[in-house]
Design a protein around this motif. Structure first.
Motif, PDB file in Angstrom:
ATOM      1  N   UNK A  59      -8.714  14.997   8.364  1.00 27.80           N
ATOM      2  CA  UNK A  59      -8.594  14.246   6.920  1.00 27.80           C
ATOM      3  C   UNK A  59      -9.905  13.243   6.680  1.00 27.80           C
ATOM      4  N   UNK A  60     -10.329  12.921   5.345  1.00 24.23           N
ATOM      5  CA  UNK A  60     -11.365  12.060   5.297  1.00 24.23           C
ATOM      6  C   UNK A  60     -11.279  11.538   3.629  1.00 24.23           C
ATOM      7  N   UNK A  61     -12.010  10.641   3.426  1.00 28.74           N
ATOM      8  CA  UNK A  61     -11.985   9.830   2.156  1.00 28.74           C
ATOM      9  C   UNK A  61     -13.245   9.420   1.850  1.00 28.74           C
ATOM     10  N   UNK A  62     -13.503   9.165   0.456  1.00 26.55           N
ATOM     11  CA  UNK A  62     -14.771   8.603   0.256  1.00 26.55           C
ATOM     12  C   UNK A  62     -14.810   7.735  -1.021  1.00 26.55           C
ATOM     13  N   UNK A  63     -15.468   6.894  -1.194  1.00 29.09           N
ATOM     14  CA  UNK A  63     -15.859   5.906  -2.366  1.00 29.09           C
ATOM     15  C   UNK A  63     -17.176   5.925  -2.631  1.00 29.09           C
ATOM     16  N   UNK A  64     -17.364   6.399  -3.940  1.00 34.85           N
ATOM     17  CA  UNK A  64     -18.806   6.646  -4.397  1.00 34.85           C
ATOM     18  C   UNK A  64     -19.534   7.733  -3.611  1.00 34.85           C
ATOM     19  N   UNK A  65     -20.662   7.180  -3.005  1.00 38.24           N
ATOM     20  CA  UNK A  65     -21.453   8.291  -2.107  1.00 38.24           C
ATOM     21  C   UNK A  65     -21.169   8.637  -0.669  1.00 38.24           C
ATOM     22  N   UNK A  66     -20.262   7.724   0.047  1.00 37.80           N
ATOM     23  CA  UNK A  66     -19.868   7.488   1.195  1.00 37.80           C
ATOM     24  C   UNK A  66     -18.579   8.262   1.720  1.00 37.80           C
ATOM     25  N   UNK A  67     -18.773   9.222   2.590  1.00 36.90           N
ATOM     26  CA  UNK A  67     -17.493   9.922   3.045  1.00 36.90           C
ATOM     27  C   UNK A  67     -17.149   9.473   4.578  1.00 36.90           C
ATOM     28  N   UNK A  68     -15.989   9.090   4.697  1.00 38.08           N
ATOM     29  CA  UNK A  68     -15.571   8.463   6.079  1.00 38.08           C
ATOM     30  C   UNK A  68     -14.326   9.433   6.624  1.00 38.08           C
ATOM     31  N   UNK A  69     -14.302   9.384   7.974  1.00 37.16           N
ATOM     32  CA  UNK A  69     -13.109  10.102   8.510  1.00 37.16           C
ATOM     33  C   UNK A  69     -11.960   9.016   8.745  1.00 37.16           C
ATOM     34  N   UNK A 106     -10.633   1.359  -1.091  1.00 38.45           N
ATOM     35  CA  UNK A 106     -11.747   0.479  -0.714  1.00 38.45           C
ATOM     36  C   UNK A 106     -11.776   0.080   0.659  1.00 38.45           C
ATOM     37  N   UNK A 107     -10.650   0.005   1.363  1.00 44.69           N
ATOM     38  CA  UNK A 107     -10.485  -0.433   2.822  1.00 44.69           C
ATOM     39  C   UNK A 107     -10.682   0.751   3.785  1.00 44.69           C
ATOM     40  N   UNK A 108      -9.918   1.979   3.290  1.00 42.28           N
ATOM     41  CA  UNK A 108      -9.847   3.006   4.074  1.00 42.28           C
ATOM     42  C   UNK A 108      -8.239   2.984   4.668  1.00 42.28           C
ATOM     43  N   UNK A 109      -7.392   1.946   4.550  1.00 43.61           N
ATOM     44  CA  UNK A 109      -6.309   1.674   5.196  1.00 43.61           C
ATOM     45  C   UNK A 109      -5.269   2.734   4.514  1.00 43.61           C
ATOM     46  N   UNK A 110      -4.440   3.228   5.482  1.00 51.88           N
ATOM     47  CA  UNK A 110      -3.291   4.014   5.027  1.00 51.88           C
ATOM     48  C   UNK A 110      -1.952   3.644   5.395  1.00 51.88           C
ATOM     49  N   UNK A 111      -0.980   4.057   4.693  1.00 47.57           N
ATOM     50  CA  UNK A 111       0.250   3.551   4.937  1.00 47.57           C
ATOM     51  C   UNK A 111       1.204   5.019   4.923  1.00 47.57           C
ATOM     52  N   UNK A 112       2.198   5.113   5.690  1.00 49.65           N
ATOM     53  CA  UNK A 112       3.122   6.196   5.522  1.00 49.65           C
ATOM     54  C   UNK A 112       3.935   6.174   4.223  1.00 49.65           C
TER      55      UNK A 112
END
Length: 188
Positions: A59-69, A106-112
């Motif tokens: 699973x990945x997420x991105x904001x603008x041009x950046x993609x993060x694991x 914005x922070x990449x934090x996840x919550x169940x």
């Protein structure tokens, strides 16, 4: 919402996403995801013969041009002589490890969410024959975080079942975008 990702097998570090519609100036991307923009950590994962993890499980997420694991991967070797059918992975403390999660882009934090689960079902399809001396490696994708221990329930094609608890070799968290290998294989 994207169509399925197109991954070039000759260069698996890149994927092509085809977006239905127009992407605005500030885009938020999540893959795999729900139409509501929540991230998904697959509950059903499948063994691959090329010593890697299945398609669409990281699973990945991105904001603008950046993609993060958002996902780390556990690499666990299994030795024995049986033919494996499946492994059921459960977090010992019932921490959610699969399903649908909310995300702060914005922070990449996840919550169940109520659709999260503490179980992953790992399938071997029609079965994989173990070798007594050479480990068969499974790669389990989990949300990055700390997991003091996980319970494995291993099923073979002859009706046998084995339960094993694995513990992290240290208190280090499972980091996003990295594979953590357990040095000692599980003996089935």
């Amino acid at each position: 919402v994207s169509e399925s990702a197109i991954i070039d097998p000759n260069n698996p570090a890149y994927a092509t996403f085809l977006i239905n519609g127009v992407v605005g100036d500030t885009s938020h991307i999540a893959y795999p995801a729900t139409a509501e923009g929540k991230v998904v950590f697959p509950e059903n994962q499948t063994y691959t013969t090329n010593n890697t993890f299945g398609q669409g499980v990281t699973t990945m997420y991105g904001v603008g041009n950046e993609l993060h694991h958002l996902t780390g991967v556990l690499k666990i070797g299994i030795v024995g002589s049986a033919t494996l059918q499946k492994v059921r992975i459960t977090s010992a403390d019932h921490t959610p490890i699969a399903g649908v999660f909310d995300i702060d882009f914005q922070s990449g934090k996840i919550a169940p969410t109520s659709e999260s689960s503490s179980v992953i079902n790992y399938s071997f399809g029609s079965g994989v024959k173990l070798n007594p001396s050479t480990p068969t490696f499974i790669y389990i994708a989990l949300p990055a975080g700390e997991y003091p221990s996980l319970n494995l329930r291993i099923y073979d094609n002859e009706g046998g079942v084995m339960s094993k608890t694995i513990k992290a070799p240290s208190s280090k968290p499972l980091t996003a975008g990295n594979i953590r290998e357990f040095s000692t294989p599980v003996s089935y």
